[in-house]
Write an enzyme that holds these catalytic residues in place. Structure first.
Site, PDB file in Angstrom:
ATOM      1  N   ALA A  56      -7.230   1.178  -0.324  1.00  0.00           N
ATOM      2  CA  ALA A  56      -7.629   0.922   1.068  1.00  0.00           C
ATOM      3  C   ALA A  56      -7.661   2.200   1.901  1.00  0.00           C
ATOM      4  CB  ALA A  56      -6.672  -0.089   1.695  1.00  0.00           C
ATOM      5  N   GLU A  58      -8.751   5.013   1.217  1.00  0.00           N
ATOM      6  CA  GLU A  58     -10.005   5.765   1.038  1.00  0.00           C
ATOM      7  C   GLU A  58     -11.208   5.043   1.659  1.00  0.00           C
ATOM      8  OE1 GLU A  58      -7.699   5.511  -1.586  1.00  0.00           O
ATOM      9  OE2 GLU A  58      -7.114   7.586  -1.176  1.00  0.00           O
ATOM     10  N   VAL A  81      -4.028  -4.949   0.711  1.00  0.00           N
ATOM     11  CA  VAL A  81      -2.783  -4.197   0.862  1.00  0.00           C
ATOM     12  C   VAL A  81      -1.645  -5.210   0.885  1.00  0.00           C
ATOM     13  CG1 VAL A  81      -1.638  -2.327   2.080  1.00  0.00           C
ATOM     14  CG2 VAL A  81      -4.104  -2.640   2.360  1.00  0.00           C
ATOM     15  N   HIS A  88       5.417   2.515   2.972  1.00  0.00           N
ATOM     16  CA  HIS A  88       4.065   2.898   2.540  1.00  0.00           C
ATOM     17  C   HIS A  88       3.020   1.903   3.036  1.00  0.00           C
ATOM     18  CE1 HIS A  88       1.343   5.141  -0.044  1.00  0.00           C
ATOM     19  NE2 HIS A  88       0.895   4.008  -0.540  1.00  0.00           N
ATOM     20  N   PHE A 113     -14.423  -5.940   8.882  1.00  0.00           N
ATOM     21  CA  PHE A 113     -13.102  -5.641   8.317  1.00  0.00           C
ATOM     22  C   PHE A 113     -12.630  -6.799   7.448  1.00  0.00           C
ATOM     23  CE2 PHE A 113      -8.443  -5.082   8.645  1.00  0.00           C
ATOM     24  CZ  PHE A 113      -8.352  -3.775   8.216  1.00  0.00           C
ATOM     25  N   ARG A 127      -6.272 -16.058   0.500  1.00  0.00           N
ATOM     26  CA  ARG A 127      -7.361 -15.570   1.370  1.00  0.00           C
ATOM     27  C   ARG A 127      -8.514 -14.959   0.585  1.00  0.00           C
ATOM     28  NH1 ARG A 127      -2.742 -16.051   3.539  1.00  0.00           N
ATOM     29  NH2 ARG A 127      -2.502 -16.519   5.755  1.00  0.00           N
TER      30      ARG A 127
HETATM   31  N1  INI Z   1      -3.828   0.698  -1.680  1.00  0.00           N
HETATM   32  C1  INI Z   1      -4.265  -0.568  -1.482  1.00  0.00           C
HETATM   33  O1  INI Z   1      -5.481  -0.782  -1.349  1.00  0.00           O
HETATM   34  N2  INI Z   1      -3.379  -1.594  -1.450  1.00  0.00           N
HETATM   35  C2  INI Z   1      -2.036  -1.399  -1.571  1.00  0.00           C
HETATM   36  O2  INI Z   1      -1.285  -2.398  -1.533  1.00  0.00           O
HETATM   37  C3  INI Z   1      -1.555  -0.093  -1.765  1.00  0.00           C
HETATM   38  N3  INI Z   1      -0.152   0.153  -1.926  1.00  0.00           N
HETATM   39  O3  INI Z   1       0.653  -0.778  -1.838  1.00  0.00           O
HETATM   40  O4  INI Z   1       0.297   1.256  -2.176  1.00  0.00           O
HETATM   41  C4  INI Z   1      -2.489   0.977  -1.821  1.00  0.00           C
HETATM   42  N4  INI Z   1      -2.095   2.244  -2.014  1.00  0.00           N
HETATM   43  C5  INI Z   1      -2.994   3.290  -2.422  1.00  0.00           C
HETATM   44  C6  INI Z   1      -3.701   3.971  -1.255  1.00  0.00           C
HETATM   45  O5  INI Z   1      -4.651   3.125  -0.659  1.00  0.00           O
HETATM   46  C7  INI Z   1      -4.435   5.221  -1.734  1.00  0.00           C
HETATM   47  O6  INI Z   1      -5.421   4.873  -2.668  1.00  0.00           O
HETATM   48  C8  INI Z   1      -3.489   6.247  -2.374  1.00  0.00           C
HETATM   49  O7  INI Z   1      -2.415   6.561  -1.489  1.00  0.00           O
HETATM   50  C9  INI Z   1      -4.256   7.565  -2.697  1.00  0.00           C
HETATM   51  O8  INI Z   1      -4.774   8.163  -1.519  1.00  0.00           O
END
Ligand code: INI
Length: 163
Positions: A56, A58, A81, A88, A113, A127
């Site tokens: 998410a 990115e 997420v 985090h 979104f 969902r």
């Molecule tokens: N990215 C998600 O899309 N969902 C998540 O739940 C998640 N968690 O929990 O860490 C997550 N992390 C990765 C983040 O989006 C980046 O891809 C990563 O930090 C590299 O930049």
């Protein structure tokens, strides 16, 4: 009183979808719902372009690049997420929500979104085609509606070419 009519007829629209691979089992369900809704509303298969990104966090960069290309009437963002045991979750949620909002503000291209921010896997599954519907489909519909409405808002409702 005059009101701009709502249209969800998507014939002729070009739509880009950005989807996060993290929690892919669930994000792929959001994508299925989104694609089905776009097709049902009339978007041609050739005009649906899908970009997978790692997670998410990115999503905003990909959405911004697509919006700036000038090739799309709307963009749909999809991701999942899920809260873990550390802060985090909050940083990823802030990054994607702020980022997507800024893309829409900076480019004036509608960006829907469809990123789930959930406490657990069940909430997310519910969902993504479960008992709470499919937020990917809902985001697709919002993107279509805004793609139709936005260009017309600079003209009065009875003068914008709609019936
Ligand atoms: N990215 C998600 O899309 N969902 C998540 O739940 C998640 N968690 O929990 O860490 C997550 N992390 C990765 C983040 O989006 C980046 O891809 C990563 O930090 C590299 O930049």
């Amino acid at each position: 009183m005059k009101t701009w009519e709502t249209s969800v007829d998507a014939k002729g629209l070009r739509v880009a979808v950005v989807v996060g691979r993290f929690n892919q089992l669930i994000s792929s369900r959001l994508l299925e719902g989104c694609e089905a809704e776009l097709r049902t509303r009339g978007v041609s298969d050739d005009d649906i372009h899908v970009a997978w990104v790692p997670g998410a966090f990115e999503i905003p960069l990909a959405a911004r690049t697509l919006a700036q290309s000038g090739r799309y009437d709307a963009i749909v963002t999809l991701g999942v997420v899920i809260r873990g045991g550390t802060p985090h979750f909050d940083f990823v949620c802030d990054g994607v929500t702020d980022g997507v909002r800024e893309v829409m503000r900076d480019t004036s291209i509608p960006v829907a979104f469809g990123v789930l921010t959930c406490d657990d896997v069940k909430q997310a599954l519910d969902r993504a085609g479960g008992e709470e519907g499919n937020k990917g489909a809902e985001a697709a519909l919002a993107a279509i509606e805004m793609a139709r409405l936005t260009p017309r808002l600079s003209n009065p409702p009875d003068d914008d070419g709609s019936s």
